[in-house]
Write a protein that holds these residues in place. Structure first.
Motif, PDB file in Angstrom:
ATOM      1  N   UNK A 117       0.835  -1.211   0.000  1.00 28.39           N
ATOM      2  CA  UNK A 117       0.000   0.000   0.000  1.00 28.39           C
ATOM      3  C   UNK A 117       0.870   1.261   0.000  1.00 28.39           C
ATOM      4  N   UNK A 118       1.989   1.195   0.719  1.00 32.79           N
ATOM      5  CA  UNK A 118       2.938   2.319   0.725  1.00 32.79           C
ATOM      6  C   UNK A 118       3.494   2.525  -0.678  1.00 32.79           C
ATOM      7  N   UNK A 119       3.856   1.427  -1.337  1.00 32.71           N
ATOM      8  CA  UNK A 119       4.377   1.536  -2.697  1.00 32.71           C
ATOM      9  C   UNK A 119       3.346   2.155  -3.636  1.00 32.71           C
ATOM     10  N   UNK A 120       2.090   1.824  -3.409  1.00 27.69           N
ATOM     11  CA  UNK A 120       1.026   2.375  -4.253  1.00 27.69           C
ATOM     12  C   UNK A 120       0.921   3.892  -4.078  1.00 27.69           C
ATOM     13  N   UNK A 121       0.977   4.378  -2.826  1.00 31.51           N
ATOM     14  CA  UNK A 121       0.927   5.818  -2.565  1.00 31.51           C
ATOM     15  C   UNK A 121       2.150   6.514  -3.135  1.00 31.51           C
ATOM     16  N   UNK A 122       3.293   5.844  -2.999  1.00 28.27           N
ATOM     17  CA  UNK A 122       4.542   6.424  -3.515  1.00 28.27           C
ATOM     18  C   UNK A 122       4.482   6.532  -5.041  1.00 28.27           C
ATOM     19  N   UNK A 123       3.962   5.488  -5.692  1.00 29.11           N
ATOM     20  CA  UNK A 123       3.850   5.492  -7.149  1.00 29.11           C
ATOM     21  C   UNK A 123       2.914   6.621  -7.617  1.00 29.11           C
TER      22      UNK A 123
END
Length: 847
Positions: A730-736
């Motif tokens: 989920x963090x990677x999704x926000x970062x992307x």
């Protein structure tokens, strides 16, 4: 300068020819120098450690004596603008520094600090690498010790036992010698016997005709197994006979005949009675068909049909009888008439004909009616004992050697009284193969006792010996029928294999279903022969036969292969069931058709059984779940070893090994995030829950956490790791999505990166080694994400026109966060990819 230049030219042996010549010489010299190796040349660079460079320099110094006269170097460097005095001064300085480094313990305080730090860093890196290699070597040694700790003496003893070597075993003070076959049955062949790896060359997909035949039989077998499972009636014989009738394929005439024999015999365990009945009905059917083809007078009774047969078969073209000495009454050879009525099974009609013609019998034949009435009226078609000796006496005195005797009279006497068994053939009459078999069956005595004279002993085994001694060449294309009619069913299957393997396999199935086959006990299944003799009885290796057949389509049609392999258990023995189970394991592991054979798991976690589970009532399973668990787990392990991760995931779920599933999912998810660049999305539009680790993990967690029974079987740490990895996703999704502030908040929430102060950085560094490997692999990217978010937010704040104390405080807080991250990164830098720390430093410098 010009003077120095001239001296240099002279020292090099060059005559002064003017400035133009000297310029040309130096130009050539410079051009040549370009060919010397450089750091960008194709020779590459020399990568040596500092200590190695020192060592080689010291060796060079020992080999070369120092010279105070620098001569040519002095002149060569003259044109470079560098005074030789400066070079000498620099050399002296280096020497003094070397002395300092050698004599002063704390050389970092007085020497070159940067050089020392670089050296120290290299040494630390080398030390870390050495420690990692030592640790890996130690772990490998431990693995070998744990997994390959073999007791070789025990293994040697087991190998000896498996090969039947007699062993001496000491029990207390006694030494006993036992055969390994008595101590324990051979185990070779039991595991990995290769039931599906036979020597059959059949290919059911070779051509259209063969494929059509295969599919036709497969449908029959499926219906047969359905009937067995449901307890309903099903006649495989009738189904196959109908397929023969409707088929346009040119079949060997023996095959339909064999199925007719079996269809007639399937409800009778008595080979003699069923074969006698079959042959008589077959003959009567032939007589009827012959009668229909010819116009005959009188009513179509069985007696008239037989009379018509005699007229057509026993007369020559000139209407004369083929045999001499026939007793003819009213135009009918009476003894031939009685013989063929008996041959058609019309025993009562034969008696009536004999009674109606008693006046035509000769004096020596007058007692025949007495014997014949007793024979016909007996239940087992046997003469009472008081008549046996009298008939035998009359036969030997008047019938056997009569020169003008009717040959059919001799045949009738021989059949009724079982006379002269030393000569069982009636050579004076032309007989068909079926007639020959019928006469031998009529002469067989089923209840032979030891008190019977040798010349009266003739049982089914004796007749079978006669048949096998003649062999296939004697019976002119009817050998399969002969074997079936004489109860040599195992040899019948073997002979049918030479005609058509597909038909032979199904004939064996039908025979096994009716308990007419001796089936191998599978202890000698290493033997290559299809038929073996054990305890004086022939036995067919049904597992070998079905395994060979299944080999040809196990990959193209695994569902049908499973149907055939369940038939190995037709015998109903314990060992047959075990071999059946083993064959099914082989099918699963070789074809890898796990969904078809073992089932699958729906999105909601419900389990759909495979075809093996659907057929479990036919498998003689003492514990269905245990069998399915073992076969599924074994398949899962094989898939895991072969690197087929997604297959192993399915199989471990089917085996209820949910904790292993979670561990595999965690590794898949961790590897995906480690190997996917931060600038890329972890999910694509065409991804599905069968192949994408993120979607798999979400489905698994959703099903497993909500199911209390499953949740209890999962290690809590593995479950927590999976949940934490999904939060990282989920963090990677926000970062992307470049939502920097939201990303930082989510990173802080999972509490893996130090946000508070320097103390938290040290604490997190200490906790690093206790984290699961899947989590530690995510730390480097989390640090980069955190530092990138800080950098982006600070940059945004710095470019903002609005100035306030809150803004300044926010920037300072972000920089403190960055500092904490760098302290933490510095403590674990050697446990991260080499480039990670460089990226972090660049991000920090940008702040």
């Amino acid at each position: 300068m010009n003077r120095d230049k001239a001296v240099a030219i002279k020292s090099l042996g060059i005559q002064d020819g003017g400035s133009k010549d000297s310029a040309k010489i130096f130009s050539n010299l410079l051009e040549t120098s370009k060919n010397l190796p450089t750091t960008s040349s194709e020779l590459g660079t020399i990568l040596l450690s500092v200590n190695e460079i020192k060592k080689r320099a010291r060796e060079l110094r020992q080999k070369t004596k120092p010279k105070s006269d620098h001569t040519r170097a002095h002149y060569l460097l003259a044109g470079s603008g560098l005074a030789i005095q400066d070079v000498e001064s620099s050399l002296n300085t280096l020497k003094s520094r070397q002395l300092i480094e050698q004599n002063v313990p704390n050389r970092e305080a007085e020497g070159d600090l940067d050089t020392y730090l670089r050296t120290k860093k290299d040494e630390n890196i080398l030390s870390s690498i050495e420690q990692s290699l030592a640790s890996a070597a130690k772990d490998f040694d431990n693995f070998v010790n744990q997994n390959f700790n073999l007791d070789w003496e025990q293994r040697k003893e087991e190998v000896r036992e498996n090969f039947g070597i007699i062993l001496k075993k000491r029990r207390g003070n006694e030494t006993t010698v036992n055969s390994s076959f008595e101590a324990s049955p051979p185990t070779w062949g039991r595991t990995g016997r290769g039931i599906l790896d036979g020597d059959s060359r059949l290919n059911v997909n070779e051509n259209f005709a063969t494929r059509a035949k295969f599919e036709k039989y497969a449908k029959i077998i499926n219906s047969f197994n359905n009937a067995r499972q449901n307890g309903s009636n099903f006649s495989m014989e009738k189904e196959i006979l109908e397929s023969f009738n409707s088929s346009t394929e040119a079949n060997d005439r023996q095959l339909p005949g064999a199925w007719k024999i079996l269809d007639h015999a399937r409800n009778s365990k008595d080979v003699i009675a069923s074969s006698k009945s079959f042959l008589e009905l077959q003959f009567l059917e032939y007589v009827e068909n012959l009668y229909k083809k010819n116009s005959n007078e009188g009513l179509p009774t069985n007696v008239n049909k037989v009379k018509s047969f005699i007229d057509q078969k026993l007369k020559n073209s000139n209407n004369a009888w083929k045999y001499g000495n026939l007793t003819v009454v009213n135009g009918v050879p009476i003894w031939a008439f009685i013989f063929y009525l008996l041959r058609a099974g019309l025993t009562q009609d034969a008696l009536e004909v004999a009674v109606a013609n008693k006046l035509s019998f000769k004096k020596v034949e007058q007692s025949f009616l007495t014997y014949f009435k007793a024979y016909v009226n007996s239940k087992d078609r046997k003469l009472p004992n008081e008549y046996v000796s009298r008939l035998h006496t009359e036969y030997n005195q008047h019938i056997k050697n009569a020169l003008d005797g009717d040959p059919f009279r001799l045949a009738v006497y021989k059949i009724i009284g079982r006379c002269d068994l030393t000569r069982k053939n009636v050579s004076s009459i032309t007989l068909s193969i079926e007639d020959w078999i019928w006469i031998h069956i009529m002469l067989i005595k089923q209840d032979v006792s030891d008190d019977d004279p040798v010349y009266e002993k003739y049982d089914l085994t004796d007749f079978q010996t006669v048949v096998t001694s003649y062999g296939v060449s004697t019976f002119d294309g009817s050998y399969l029928h002969v074997l079936m009619l004489t109860g040599l069913y195992e040899l019948a299957v073997q002979h049918a294999m030479s005609i058509n393997e597909i038909d032979a396999v199904h004939l064996s199935i039908a025979l096994a279903n009716h308990k007419k086959l001796g089936i191998s006990d599978y202890k000698s299944d290493n033997c290559s022969d299809l038929v073996t003799v054990s305890d004086g009885k022939m036995k067919l290796n049904l597992a070998k036969l079905l395994g060979n057949y299944t080999k040809s389509f196990k990959f193209s049609d695994p569902r049908i292969a499973m149907e055939y392999l369940t038939l190995i258990n037709l015998g109903g023995t314990k060992e047959g069931a075990e071999v059946c189970h083993e064959a099914l394991r082989e099918l699963v592991l070789e074809t890898k058709e796990f969904t078809i054979l073992l089932g699958k798991v729906n999105r909601d976690g419900t389990r759909i059984p495979g075809v093996i589970e659907e057929r479990q009532p036919l498998l003689s399973l003492s514990d269905e779940q245990d069998f399915l668990h073992k076969i599924t787990e074994q398949a899962a392990r094989r898939a895991d070893e072969d690197g087929r991760v997604y297959d192993s995931l399915l199989l471990y779920q089917l085996a209820d090994e949910y904790d292993i599933v979670i561990r595999i999912v965690n590794k898949l998810l961790s590897d995906l995030m480690s190997n996917t660049d931060l600038s890329q999305s972890l999910l694509n539009l065409d991804d599905n829950s069968e192949t994408n680790p993120v979607l798999i993990a979400k489905k698994v967690i959703n099903v497993y956490v909500n199911n209390l029974e499953i949740a209890q079987k999962i290690n809590s740490k593995n479950k927590e790791t999976c949940i934490l990895l999904l939060k990282v996703v989920d963090i990677r999704k926000s970062y992307y999505s470049q939502n920097w502030q939201q990303t930082l908040e989510k990173v802080e929430e999972i509490d893996l990166i130090p946000f508070v102060d320097e103390a938290s950085s040290r604490r997190k560094a200490q906790e690093f080694s206790s984290l699961s490997p899947e989590i530690t692999k995510s730390i480097p990217n989390l640090l980069i994400i955190t530092m990138t978010c800080v950098s982006k937010i600070v940059e945004s704040l710095n470019h903002s026109e609005y100035q306030s104390l809150a803004k300044t405080q926010q920037v300072e807080a972000l920089k403190r966060l960055a500092k904490n991250c760098m302290i933490y990164a510095g403590m674990i830098q050697y446990r991260m990819p080499r480039e990670t720390y460089s990226i972090l430093i660049n991000l920090e410098v940008g702040l």
